[in-house]
Design a protein around this motif. Structure first.
Motif, mmCIF file in Angstrom:
data_model
loop_
_atom_site.group_PDB
_atom_site.id
_atom_site.type_symbol
_atom_site.label_atom_id
_atom_site.label_comp_id
_atom_site.label_asym_id
_atom_site.label_seq_id
_atom_site.Cartn_x
_atom_site.Cartn_y
_atom_site.Cartn_z
ATOM 1 N N ASN A 114 0.827 -1.215 0.000
ATOM 2 C CA ASN A 114 0.000 0.000 0.000
ATOM 3 C C ASN A 114 0.854 1.255 0.000
ATOM 4 O OD1 ASN A 114 -2.653 1.528 0.612
ATOM 5 N ND2 ASN A 114 -1.319 2.130 2.301
ATOM 6 N N PHE A 115 1.872 1.274 0.874
ATOM 7 C CA PHE A 115 2.701 2.477 0.960
ATOM 8 C C PHE A 115 3.624 2.623 -0.248
ATOM 9 C CE2 PHE A 115 1.293 2.384 5.345
ATOM 10 C CZ PHE A 115 1.078 3.726 5.573
ATOM 11 N N LYS A 116 3.926 1.479 -0.871
ATOM 12 C CA LYS A 116 4.712 1.547 -2.102
ATOM 13 C C LYS A 116 3.896 2.229 -3.198
ATOM 14 C CE LYS A 116 7.266 -1.359 -5.372
ATOM 15 N NZ LYS A 116 7.624 -2.744 -5.750
ATOM 16 N N SER A 117 2.601 1.862 -3.297
ATOM 17 C CA SER A 117 1.737 2.493 -4.304
ATOM 18 C C SER A 117 1.481 3.953 -3.954
ATOM 19 C CB SER A 117 0.410 1.734 -4.407
ATOM 20 O OG SER A 117 -0.314 1.810 -3.191
ATOM 21 N N GLN A 118 1.370 4.236 -2.642
ATOM 22 C CA GLN A 118 1.186 5.630 -2.204
ATOM 23 C C GLN A 118 2.402 6.470 -2.573
ATOM 24 O OE1 GLN A 118 0.195 6.347 1.849
ATOM 25 N NE2 GLN A 118 -1.849 5.466 1.692
ATOM 26 N N LYS A 119 3.569 5.871 -2.418
ATOM 27 C CA LYS A 119 4.805 6.598 -2.735
ATOM 28 C C LYS A 119 4.853 6.939 -4.219
ATOM 29 C CE LYS A 119 9.780 6.407 -1.847
ATOM 30 N NZ LYS A 119 10.893 5.586 -1.326
ATOM 31 N N GLU A 120 4.453 5.969 -5.039
ATOM 32 C CA GLU A 120 4.418 6.227 -6.483
ATOM 33 C C GLU A 120 3.405 7.318 -6.809
ATOM 34 O OE1 GLU A 120 3.516 2.429 -8.067
ATOM 35 O OE2 GLU A 120 5.550 1.606 -7.779
ATOM 36 N N GLU A 121 2.241 7.262 -6.133
ATOM 37 C CA GLU A 121 1.206 8.286 -6.357
ATOM 38 C C GLU A 121 1.704 9.661 -5.925
ATOM 39 O OE1 GLU A 121 -3.286 9.388 -4.751
ATOM 40 O OE2 GLU A 121 -2.475 7.375 -4.426
ATOM 41 N N GLN A 122 2.413 9.706 -4.782
ATOM 42 C CA GLN A 122 2.921 10.982 -4.285
ATOM 43 C C GLN A 122 3.977 11.566 -5.224
ATOM 44 O OE1 GLN A 122 4.245 10.289 -0.260
ATOM 45 N NE2 GLN A 122 2.171 10.031 0.531
ATOM 46 N N GLN A 123 4.768 10.692 -5.839
ATOM 47 C CA GLN A 123 5.743 11.181 -6.816
ATOM 48 C C GLN A 123 5.032 11.793 -8.017
ATOM 49 O OE1 GLN A 123 8.965 11.549 -6.743
ATOM 50 N NE2 GLN A 123 9.350 10.535 -4.773
ATOM 51 N N GLY A 124 3.919 11.161 -8.427
ATOM 52 C CA GLY A 124 3.120 11.720 -9.518
ATOM 53 C C GLY A 124 2.515 13.053 -9.148
ATOM 54 N N ASN A 125 2.047 13.166 -7.877
ATOM 55 C CA ASN A 125 1.482 14.435 -7.392
ATOM 56 C C ASN A 125 2.549 15.529 -7.361
ATOM 57 O OD1 ASN A 125 -0.964 13.182 -7.028
ATOM 58 N ND2 ASN A 125 -0.651 12.794 -4.849
ATOM 59 N N LEU A 126 3.764 15.141 -6.983
ATOM 60 C CA LEU A 126 4.868 16.099 -6.937
ATOM 61 C C LEU A 126 5.154 16.641 -8.338
ATOM 62 C CD1 LEU A 126 7.121 17.512 -5.369
ATOM 63 C CD2 LEU A 126 8.557 15.484 -5.741
ATOM 64 N N GLN A 127 5.146 15.741 -9.315
ATOM 65 C CA GLN A 127 5.392 16.178 -10.686
ATOM 66 C C GLN A 127 4.280 17.114 -11.168
ATOM 67 O OE1 GLN A 127 8.109 15.635 -12.690
ATOM 68 N NE2 GLN A 127 7.064 17.152 -13.964
ATOM 69 N N ALA A 128 3.026 16.778 -10.805
ATOM 70 C CA ALA A 128 1.896 17.621 -11.207
ATOM 71 C C ALA A 128 2.008 19.010 -10.597
ATOM 72 C CB ALA A 128 0.587 16.958 -10.783
ATOM 73 N N LYS A 129 2.444 19.093 -9.348
ATOM 74 C CA LYS A 129 2.579 20.403 -8.690
ATOM 75 C C LYS A 129 3.765 21.179 -9.265
ATOM 76 C CE LYS A 129 0.005 19.814 -4.437
ATOM 77 N NZ LYS A 129 -0.081 20.071 -2.991
#
Length: 340
Positions: A169-184
């Motif tokens: 779960n946290f591995k997928s969250q980490k990937e999602e957060q990296q995507g959010n960082l790129q979007a910001k």
């Protein structure tokens, strides 16, 4: 006479040998008494001492007869020490088996509790609960040997299942957060480009859209959160400054956007919670103001220059300004609710 002398010599020798045997058996009895009085506390120690008791018995059997009048007495003494040891041994393992059966119930219960947690998605709470169960497990003694291995595997399987799910779960969250960082980061680039815009109305609309997108993007990695938020705020402030939007208007726009975002997210409850918190803050501040004004009344009119009075009046002034600001926020919320 010679025959009788030889017989007497033989009997004396036998008597001497039997007395020597008695001394040897008495020594063995003393060793047995020592073994039966200093009792072990662990199964392994009982096994080791049992070997010592059996060795003493073998040694006893190799020693010849003792004087007839001592035969029953010395044997009973040895047998009493031997029986005492084995009675204590039986009682120990009986208690141990009883404890093991009780431990079996306790550890089975822990397995059931762990299995109830293994599918949980309340990651923090379930992690803490499982760690507590692991500590409980360590404090409980052994279970019957035939259940030990399978019970441990059952408990371990439940824990591993949960922690593997948590890791995924946290591995997928980490990937999602990296995507959010790129979007910001992309939005930051848009804000930097916006500073080159000359049309105020277009710039303001674009700015609002960027802010809306920013608010809709989820979490970023914690190590990047403060830095990227600071950069975002700096660029937004520069945009407002360039397009001559007053600070109060700027704050009002931000608040409207924030509360509109709450409405757009279909989370009306959060908007109501915000309104409730603001009203409670106002109530708290008004209560403080009333208390401070009442305290001023205790000072004489001649003490107007008193530094303490000045300090209290400053507090009243700041609190009043904060109340006005909060009331303005309530008006914004009210207008948004009315336009829904």
């Amino acid at each position: 006479d010679k025959i009788y002398e030889q017989k007497k010599a033989l009997l004396d020798k036998l008597k001497e040998q039997r007395n020597a045997n008695l001394e040897l058996k008495q020594a063995i009895c003393e060793k047995m008494d020592l073994l039966s009085s200093d009792l072990p506390t662990k199964p392994k120690e009982w096994i080791e001492k049992t070997d010592s008791v059996n060795a003493l018995f073998e040694e006893w059997r190799k020693i010849g007869p003792v004087p007839k009048e001592w035969n029953d007495k010395i044997w009973n003494q040895f047998k009493e020490g031997k029986n005492k040891f084995f009675n204590e041994k039986n009682a120990f393992f009986k208690r141990l088996n009883k404890d093991k059966n009780e431990n079996l119930k306790l550890k089975t219960n822990i397995c059931e509790r762990a299995e109830n947690l293994k599918e949980s998605e309340d990651w923090q709470r379930a992690t803490e609960d499982l760690k507590r169960l692991q500590e409980e497990w360590k404090k409980i003694g052994p279970v019957p040997e035939k259940y030990s291995d399978q019970l441990w595997k059952r408990f371990r399987a439940a824990c591993d299942h949960f922690f593997n799910r948590k890791e995924d779960n946290f591995k997928s969250q980490k990937e999602e957060q990296q995507g959010n960082l790129q979007a910001k980061n992309d939005l930051l680039s848009q804000l930097e480009t916006l500073l080159q815009e000359d049309n105020v109305e277009t710039a303001f609309q674009t700015l609002r859209e960027i802010q809306k997108q920013w608010a809709s993007i989820g979490f970023v990695p914690i190590e990047a959160k403060a830095k990227i938020q600071k950069k975002y705020q700096e660029l937004v402030d520069k945009s407002y400054d360039k397009f001559k939007i007053k600070k109060d208007e700027m704050n009002e726009v931000r608040l409207k956007e924030h509360y509109k975002d709450l409405v757009d997210s279909n989370d009306k409850n959060r908007l109501n919670q915000e309104e409730y918190k603001i009203r409670e803050k106002i109530k708290f501040l008004l209560n403080d103001i009333a208390t401070w004004e009442n305290n001023i009344g205790f000072f004489s009119t001649s003490s107007k220059e008193n530094p303490l009075i000045k300090q209290i009046r400053d507090k009243i002034s700041k609190a009043s300004a904060q109340v006005d600001k909060l009331k303005a926020e309530l008006k914004i919320i009210s207008s948004i609710k009315n336009n829904q």
